[in-house]
Design a protein around this motif. Sequence first.
Motif, PDB file in Angstrom:
ATOM      1  N   THR A   1      11.454  10.253  -9.825  1.00 32.67           N
ATOM      2  CA  THR A   1      10.026   9.833  -9.362  1.00 32.67           C
ATOM      3  C   THR A   1      10.021   8.764  -8.382  1.00 32.67           C
ATOM      4  O   THR A   1      10.933   7.940  -8.755  1.00 32.67           O
ATOM      5  CB  THR A   1       8.913   9.699 -10.464  1.00 32.67           C
ATOM      6  OG1 THR A   1       9.506   8.388 -11.200  1.00 32.67           O
ATOM      7  CG2 THR A   1       8.833  10.821 -11.422  1.00 32.67           C
ATOM      8  N   ALA A   2       9.461   8.557  -7.280  1.00 35.35           N
ATOM      9  CA  ALA A   2       9.568   7.770  -6.357  1.00 35.35           C
ATOM     10  C   ALA A   2       7.957   6.799  -6.066  1.00 35.35           C
ATOM     11  O   ALA A   2       7.114   7.518  -6.218  1.00 35.35           O
ATOM     12  CB  ALA A   2       9.702   8.077  -5.102  1.00 35.35           C
ATOM     13  N   ASP A   3       8.121   5.803  -6.044  1.00 32.90           N
ATOM     14  CA  ASP A   3       7.010   4.782  -5.559  1.00 32.90           C
ATOM     15  C   ASP A   3       7.311   4.538  -4.155  1.00 32.90           C
ATOM     16  O   ASP A   3       8.576   3.616  -4.101  1.00 32.90           O
ATOM     17  CB  ASP A   3       6.953   3.514  -6.405  1.00 32.90           C
ATOM     18  CG  ASP A   3       6.532   3.964  -7.950  1.00 32.90           C
ATOM     19  OD1 ASP A   3       6.345   5.193  -8.060  1.00 32.90           O
ATOM     20  OD2 ASP A   3       6.855   3.037  -8.732  1.00 32.90           O
TER      21      ASP A   3
ATOM     22  N   VAL B   1       0.726  -1.168  -0.053  1.00 34.25           N
ATOM     23  CA  VAL B   1      -0.122  -0.011   0.054  1.00 34.25           C
ATOM     24  C   VAL B   1       0.856   1.334  -0.059  1.00 34.25           C
ATOM     25  O   VAL B   1       2.036   1.336   0.693  1.00 34.25           O
ATOM     26  CB  VAL B   1      -1.069   0.118   1.152  1.00 34.25           C
ATOM     27  CG1 VAL B   1      -1.658   1.246   1.239  1.00 34.25           C
ATOM     28  CG2 VAL B   1      -1.667  -1.158   1.410  1.00 34.25           C
ATOM     29  N   GLY B   2       0.817   2.063  -1.053  1.00 32.24           N
ATOM     30  CA  GLY B   2       1.532   3.263  -0.888  1.00 32.24           C
ATOM     31  C   GLY B   2       1.166   4.389  -2.080  1.00 32.24           C
ATOM     32  O   GLY B   2       0.114   4.478  -2.452  1.00 32.24           O
ATOM     33  N   MET B   3       2.232   5.007  -2.632  1.00 34.71           N
ATOM     34  CA  MET B   3       1.997   5.858  -3.438  1.00 34.71           C
ATOM     35  C   MET B   3       3.055   5.840  -4.667  1.00 34.71           C
ATOM     36  O   MET B   3       4.067   5.463  -4.672  1.00 34.71           O
ATOM     37  CB  MET B   3       2.337   7.501  -2.795  1.00 34.71           C
ATOM     38  CG  MET B   3       1.083   7.842  -1.875  1.00 34.71           C
ATOM     39  SD  MET B   3       1.701   9.157  -0.836  1.00 34.71           S
ATOM     40  CE  MET B   3       3.320   8.178  -0.077  1.00 34.71           C
ATOM     41  N   CYS B   4       2.596   6.005  -5.862  1.00 37.85           N
ATOM     42  CA  CYS B   4       3.626   5.764  -7.120  1.00 37.85           C
ATOM     43  C   CYS B   4       3.620   7.530  -7.740  1.00 37.85           C
ATOM     44  O   CYS B   4       2.793   8.153  -7.829  1.00 37.85           O
ATOM     45  CB  CYS B   4       2.747   5.145  -8.218  1.00 37.85           C
ATOM     46  SG  CYS B   4       2.904   3.349  -7.541  1.00 37.85           S
TER      47      CYS B   4
ATOM     48  N   ALA C   1       7.150  -4.773   5.765  1.00 35.08           N
ATOM     49  CA  ALA C   1       7.806  -4.722   4.842  1.00 35.08           C
ATOM     50  C   ALA C   1       7.520  -3.429   4.248  1.00 35.08           C
ATOM     51  O   ALA C   1       6.729  -2.573   4.466  1.00 35.08           O
ATOM     52  CB  ALA C   1       7.379  -5.890   3.739  1.00 35.08           C
ATOM     53  N   ALA C   2       8.931  -2.816   3.653  1.00 36.44           N
ATOM     54  CA  ALA C   2       8.607  -1.594   3.326  1.00 36.44           C
ATOM     55  C   ALA C   2       9.352  -1.457   1.644  1.00 36.44           C
ATOM     56  O   ALA C   2      10.463  -2.344   1.688  1.00 36.44           O
ATOM     57  CB  ALA C   2       9.630  -0.506   3.993  1.00 36.44           C
ATOM     58  N   TYR C   3       8.915  -0.517   0.972  1.00 40.94           N
ATOM     59  CA  TYR C   3       9.413  -0.758  -0.464  1.00 40.94           C
ATOM     60  C   TYR C   3       9.715   0.591  -0.890  1.00 40.94           C
ATOM     61  O   TYR C   3       8.876   1.740  -0.495  1.00 40.94           O
ATOM     62  CB  TYR C   3       8.179  -1.454  -1.255  1.00 40.94           C
ATOM     63  CG  TYR C   3       7.870  -2.780  -0.960  1.00 40.94           C
ATOM     64  CD1 TYR C   3       8.535  -3.970  -1.225  1.00 40.94           C
ATOM     65  CD2 TYR C   3       6.844  -2.710  -0.091  1.00 40.94           C
ATOM     66  CE1 TYR C   3       8.136  -5.069  -0.718  1.00 40.94           C
ATOM     67  CE2 TYR C   3       6.450  -3.936   0.579  1.00 40.94           C
ATOM     68  CZ  TYR C   3       7.002  -5.118   0.168  1.00 40.94           C
ATOM     69  OH  TYR C   3       6.486  -6.378   0.741  1.00 40.94           O
ATOM     70  N   LEU C   4      10.636   0.762  -1.889  1.00 45.03           N
ATOM     71  CA  LEU C   4      11.012   2.081  -2.621  1.00 45.03           C
ATOM     72  C   LEU C   4      11.407   1.875  -4.105  1.00 45.03           C
ATOM     73  O   LEU C   4      12.427   0.787  -4.252  1.00 45.03           O
ATOM     74  CB  LEU C   4      12.063   2.718  -1.913  1.00 45.03           C
ATOM     75  CG  LEU C   4      12.600   4.160  -2.641  1.00 45.03           C
ATOM     76  CD1 LEU C   4      11.464   5.185  -2.225  1.00 45.03           C
ATOM     77  CD2 LEU C   4      13.820   4.614  -1.693  1.00 45.03           C
ATOM     78  N   ARG C   5      10.733   2.497  -4.880  1.00 47.31           N
ATOM     79  CA  ARG C   5      11.236   2.439  -6.300  1.00 47.31           C
ATOM     80  C   ARG C   5      11.736   3.874  -6.883  1.00 47.31           C
ATOM     81  O   ARG C   5      10.963   4.893  -6.399  1.00 47.31           O
ATOM     82  CB  ARG C   5      10.369   1.821  -7.418  1.00 47.31           C
ATOM     83  CG  ARG C   5      10.522   2.043  -8.540  1.00 47.31           C
ATOM     84  CD  ARG C   5       9.634   1.236  -9.708  1.00 47.31           C
ATOM     85  NE  ARG C   5      10.302  -0.041  -9.614  1.00 47.31           N
ATOM     86  CZ  ARG C   5       9.558  -0.921 -10.334  1.00 47.31           C
ATOM     87  NH1 ARG C   5       8.529  -0.630 -11.119  1.00 47.31           N
ATOM     88  NH2 ARG C   5       9.919  -2.406 -10.279  1.00 47.31           N
ATOM     89  N   LEU C   6      12.956   4.163  -7.308  1.00 45.39           N
ATOM     90  CA  LEU C   6      13.171   5.548  -7.736  1.00 45.39           C
ATOM     91  C   LEU C   6      13.479   5.341  -9.211  1.00 45.39           C
ATOM     92  O   LEU C   6      14.417   4.302  -9.685  1.00 45.39           O
ATOM     93  CB  LEU C   6      14.596   5.899  -7.023  1.00 45.39           C
ATOM     94  CG  LEU C   6      14.455   6.236  -5.580  1.00 45.39           C
ATOM     95  CD1 LEU C   6      15.741   6.430  -4.918  1.00 45.39           C
ATOM     96  CD2 LEU C   6      13.543   7.343  -5.421  1.00 45.39           C
ATOM     97  N   ASN C   7      12.930   6.288 -10.182  1.00 40.52           N
ATOM     98  CA  ASN C   7      13.103   6.368 -11.513  1.00 40.52           C
ATOM     99  C   ASN C   7      13.876   7.997 -12.039  1.00 40.52           C
ATOM    100  O   ASN C   7      13.287   8.725 -11.432  1.00 40.52           O
ATOM    101  CB  ASN C   7      11.797   6.325 -12.412  1.00 40.52           C
ATOM    102  CG  ASN C   7      11.011   4.748 -12.271  1.00 40.52           C
ATOM    103  OD1 ASN C   7      11.821   3.827 -12.549  1.00 40.52           O
ATOM    104  ND2 ASN C   7      10.049   4.917 -11.689  1.00 40.52           N
TER     105      ASN C   7
END
Length: 295
Positions: free
Chosen positions: A42-44, A23-26, A96-102
């Motif tokens: 940009t981050a998810d 659950v989060g933001m993109c 759990a925690a997640y991060l995506r950077l573009n």
Amino acid sequence: MTSLTLPDIAAQTQQHAIPLDWVGMCGIALPIQFEGRSVAATADAGVSLVDETSRGIHMSRLYLSLETLEQQTLTPLSIRRLLADFLSSHEGLSSAAYLRLNFDHLLKRPALVSPLTGWKSYAVTIDAKIENEMFHVELSIRVPYSSTCPCSAALARQLIQRQFQADFGDQEISHDAVLQWLGSTQGIVATPHSQRSQALVRVRLQDKLDRIPVTELIDSIESSLGTAVQTAVKRADEQAFALANGQNLMFCEDAARRIHLSLRQLSWSSAFTVRVEHAESLHAHDAVATSQWQW
């Protein structure tokens, strides 16, 4: 006048007791500090929701935590601290925690022969997560290059041989005549076909690595292929590029194997996947090959 407490709808007990994986933001826009400069990214950002009684997470807490990326250099350690902050702000809710950077990584590249230089942009994705107290980072890169088909090169050479036989037969000819013929459109009646191609590489970084080696990964891929696309060029550079293509004839299978072997030499890689795509100039479809190691 009595002040009213703002309602916290997310804290209300939800009706269906089902945990959620993410659950989060993109697509959050933010600047990050990478290799000595500020980069638009940009981050998810997200966490799991394991508390079955909770209706939702605190998205604003994730959003505000991302501000730390604006002030410090992006490293595996800074990402790990950020994900740990995600979890501490959702204690009891998430495991759990997640991060995506573009972002686009700009590199100034020299021409092959002349003193010219120019900027190239490479699409970069960084994925990181903490799950079951395990942390890892994955680095993905998209690298464009040129590929010349070995089959078309062989067929072109055969046509040139046929033309030579048609023009000269069995007669004795001088060195100068052959040299002139080779430099004419009459002699070189066919050329191999080349295509714009791209490599998509995903690498899992070794634990405790102190940097995110984007430039190193790009250099490794381009060196293995030998035909990186160019920026500013003069005619001498274009000729050198034609020579590089002629000396590096490759099917998509060849390109995938070259990259695979180069990635195996990287000490900071613990696993990788490779996908190469050759945008065919002969066909209306693309040629694709994939490979992986330890995934």
